[in-house]
Design an enzyme around this catalytic site. Structure first.
Site, mmCIF file in Angstrom:
data_model
loop_
_atom_site.group_PDB
_atom_site.id
_atom_site.type_symbol
_atom_site.label_atom_id
_atom_site.label_comp_id
_atom_site.label_asym_id
_atom_site.label_seq_id
_atom_site.Cartn_x
_atom_site.Cartn_y
_atom_site.Cartn_z
ATOM 1 N N ASP A 33 0.821 -1.206 0.000
ATOM 2 C CA ASP A 33 0.000 0.000 0.000
ATOM 3 C C ASP A 33 0.863 1.267 0.000
ATOM 4 O OD1 ASP A 33 -2.346 1.416 -0.002
ATOM 5 O OD2 ASP A 33 -2.802 1.069 2.111
ATOM 6 N N GLY A 34 0.315 2.357 -0.529
ATOM 7 C CA GLY A 34 0.971 3.665 -0.429
ATOM 8 C C GLY A 34 1.605 4.158 -1.720
ATOM 9 N N TRP A 38 2.630 8.038 -2.309
ATOM 10 C CA TRP A 38 4.048 8.326 -2.622
ATOM 11 C C TRP A 38 4.132 9.285 -3.814
ATOM 12 C CZ3 TRP A 38 7.104 7.650 -6.935
ATOM 13 C CH2 TRP A 38 8.491 7.681 -6.759
ATOM 14 N N HIS A 50 2.749 3.497 -8.885
ATOM 15 C CA HIS A 50 2.612 2.070 -9.209
ATOM 16 C C HIS A 50 3.877 1.556 -9.899
ATOM 17 C CE1 HIS A 50 -1.391 2.328 -7.830
ATOM 18 N NE2 HIS A 50 -1.918 2.914 -8.893
ATOM 19 N N GLU A 80 -11.845 -5.211 -5.447
ATOM 20 C CA GLU A 80 -12.405 -3.854 -5.280
ATOM 21 C C GLU A 80 -11.703 -2.831 -6.181
ATOM 22 O OE1 GLU A 80 -11.646 -5.794 -2.421
ATOM 23 O OE2 GLU A 80 -13.774 -6.294 -2.270
ATOM 24 N N ARG A 84 -11.656 1.795 -9.384
ATOM 25 C CA ARG A 84 -10.790 2.954 -9.644
ATOM 26 C C ARG A 84 -11.020 3.491 -11.055
ATOM 27 N NH1 ARG A 84 -5.006 1.248 -6.929
ATOM 28 N NH2 ARG A 84 -5.804 0.949 -4.835
ATOM 29 N N LEU A 144 12.056 -19.990 -4.278
ATOM 30 C CA LEU A 144 10.983 -19.152 -3.731
ATOM 31 C C LEU A 144 9.727 -19.201 -4.602
ATOM 32 C CD1 LEU A 144 10.260 -16.634 -1.730
ATOM 33 C CD2 LEU A 144 10.851 -15.267 -3.711
HETATM 34 C C1 V07 Z 1 1.229 -4.052 -9.766
HETATM 35 C C2 V07 Z 1 3.070 -2.646 -8.780
HETATM 36 C C3 V07 Z 1 3.400 -2.966 -7.346
HETATM 37 C C4 V07 Z 1 2.704 -2.091 -6.359
HETATM 38 C C5 V07 Z 1 1.269 -2.429 -6.152
HETATM 39 C C6 V07 Z 1 0.257 -2.075 -7.216
HETATM 40 C C7 V07 Z 1 0.778 -1.870 -8.611
HETATM 41 C C8 V07 Z 1 3.628 -6.542 -10.263
HETATM 42 C C9 V07 Z 1 2.522 -7.164 -10.801
HETATM 43 C C10 V07 Z 1 2.444 -8.524 -11.298
HETATM 44 C C11 V07 Z 1 1.266 -9.256 -11.240
HETATM 45 C C12 V07 Z 1 1.206 -10.560 -11.696
HETATM 46 C C13 V07 Z 1 2.347 -11.144 -12.204
HETATM 47 C C14 V07 Z 1 3.523 -10.449 -12.302
HETATM 48 C C15 V07 Z 1 3.568 -9.128 -11.849
HETATM 49 C C16 V07 Z 1 1.495 -6.235 -10.666
HETATM 50 C C17 V07 Z 1 -0.574 -5.280 -10.774
HETATM 51 C C18 V07 Z 1 -0.108 -4.146 -10.143
HETATM 52 C C19 V07 Z 1 -2.000 -5.387 -11.184
HETATM 53 F F1 V07 Z 1 2.300 -12.422 -12.638
HETATM 54 N N1 V07 Z 1 3.317 -5.336 -9.828
HETATM 55 N N2 V07 Z 1 2.015 -5.124 -10.059
HETATM 56 N N3 V07 Z 1 0.211 -6.325 -11.029
HETATM 57 N N4 V07 Z 1 1.681 -2.899 -9.099
#
Ligand code: V07
Length: 253
Positions: A33-34, A38, A50, A80, A84, A144
């Site tokens: 979160d945040g 930021w 993001h 949810e 947005r 991991l």
């Molecule tokens: C998202 C970046 C990190 C901060 C939080 C919200 C935004 C990595 C993924 C992801 C998802 C599935 C995957 C590989 C990478 C991601 C979303 C948003 C929707 F198999 N970061 N990230 N997906 N944020």
């Protein structure tokens, strides 16, 4: 007897380098979160947060691997989050591809196994394809487990499990009396993953926000004011240290 781990990675971790190797949490779950806050603090659009938050993932995965975490679950997109603005949702839906285009070779090299929990049916096809490809290409890795919660909602997961059990009873494969906690767990999206030992939520909010409601029943919670884009390997180590201190205290009584 305690054995200690000394981390020499001075780039990401200047303090708090001692960890009890006999009490490393197997599974850490994180509510990242945040990111929006930021960006706002820096006068940037939310999406910049993001993007920066995505870089944090790389850093945290590396450190989690270093300290011997076996499962890392990241709340990337909740059921949810569709509420947005469309432009933000569209941007978020491009992040899995962006992340994987850049990071999949390194994940592969580090023997990381990518998994997801959540309902994939509403994801845009390009997103789903990129994620499926990463899951497929890393399925034989034994390091991991990096588990992305993507279009995940805890209540939805529970309702789906109940529906599954209902159908099994309806077809005569199961009697209601046979339903136990363990059998119920087996119907959840995390059936192959142990419950988290530690939940981390960044950015100062003290809520679960519909995340892993069943699985977090016995977990330790660690909340920090640090915004997700500012979170780093040192913070992860600090959270694990706090976890270990609590465990030691319980062990004393
Ligand atoms: C998202 C970046 C990190 C901060 C939080 C919200 C935004 C990595 C993924 C992801 C998802 C599935 C995957 C590989 C990478 C991601 C979303 C948003 C929707 F198999 N970061 N990230 N997906 N944020």
């Amino acid at each position: 007897m305690d054995r200690f781990f000394f981390n020499t990675d001075v780039k990401t971790d200047k303090k708090n380098m001692l960890l009890d190797q006999d009490n490393i949490p197997s599974h850490i779950a994180i509510i990242m979160d945040g990111n929006g806050r930021w960006a706002k603090q820096k006068g940037l659009p939310r999406v910049a947060g993001h993007r920066e938050g995505m870089k944090t993932i790389t850093n945290v995965v590396e450190k989690a691997n270093d300290i011997g975490i076996q499962f890392l679950t990241l709340y990337a997109f909740s059921t949810e989050n569709w509420k947005r603005p469309k432009t933000e949702v569209d941007f978020l839906m491009k992040l899995p591809e962006r992340f994987l285009d850049k990071e999949l070779p390194a994940l592969q090299k580090n023997n990381v196994k990518v998994k997801t929990i959540g309902d994939p049916s509403l994801l845009p096809p390009h997103t789903k394809q990129a994620v499926d490809k990463a899951v497929r290409e890393t399925e034989n890795n034994s390091g991991l487990v990096l588990n992305f919660a993507l279009n995940y909602g805890g209540r939805h997961e529970l309702v789906e499990a109940v529906r599954k059990l209902g159908r099994e009873v309806e077809h005569g494969h199961l009697k209601p009396e046979d339903i136990t906690e363990s059998l119920f767990s087996d119907r959840l999206l995390t059936s192959e993953i142990p419950d988290p030992d530690l939940l981390i939520r960044t950015s100062g909010e003290i809520r679960l926000s519909n995340f892993m409601l069943w699985q977090l029943a016995y977990s330790e919670f660690w909340f920090t004011e640090v915004l997700w884009p500012d979170f780093n390997g040192g913070h992860l180590v600090e959270a694990v240290q706090r976890y270990q201190q609590r465990k030691r205290r319980y062990g004393g009584v």
